[in-house]
Design a protein around this motif. Sequence first.
Motif: not given
Length: 169
Positions: A48-52, A67-74, A138-141, A148-150
Motif C-alpha cells: 500500500v502506498k499512502c502519504f500521511e 501468512g501475509k505482511v503489509l508493506v507500507v510506503d508512507g 502497486i510496486p513500492l521502491y 511487489q504484492s505476491g
Amino acid sequence: MSTAAFVTCDLLDDHPELELQVVTPCLDGKLFKSYGARKTFGGQIVTVKCFEDNSRVKELLATDGTGKVLVVDGGASMRCALMGDLIAESAVKNHWNGVIIYGCVRDVDALAELDLGVHALAAIPQKSNRKGIGEVDIPLYFGGVTFQSGEYVYADNNGVVLSKEKLVN
C-alpha cells in the motif's frame, strides 16, 4: 507464529542461487526499528502506498492477513504515524504476521506487547489524516529494493530480505 523460526542471514547463506534482495541500511546501521513483540516475521507481501493518510492501512489490516505482511510506503514522512495500537490490534485479530512501514508508528509501548512484527522508521505521537487516499498492490521502491504484492518478505533484527519465492513455512 505462522512462519517457522529463521534468521535472515541464514536465508541468504542457504539460498545463494536465488536473487534475494536486501533492504539497504542507513548510516546508523538500520533502516527500520522494531516495535512489535514479534521480532522475527515474514510472509507474502501486500503493498500500500499512502502519504500521511492511513485509511488503506486500516482497511487492509481489518481483512484476513493469514501468512501475509503489509508493506507500507508512507513516503518516509516524519510528520504523522500510519499505525497505532488500535490498528495493530486489528492486524493481530486478523492474523497478519507483520507490518513494515516506510514512515512512522505511534503507541509504541502497546505495540511492543502485541504478537505482531512491526518495523518502521520512527515513532511520533501525531496521528495521520484519513481522507481515503492510497494505492494498493502497486510496486513500492525504498531501501534500495522493490516490494511487489505476491512476493515474500522476511524480517528480523538483522534486516529485511525479499524473495520471489516462499522460503519459510
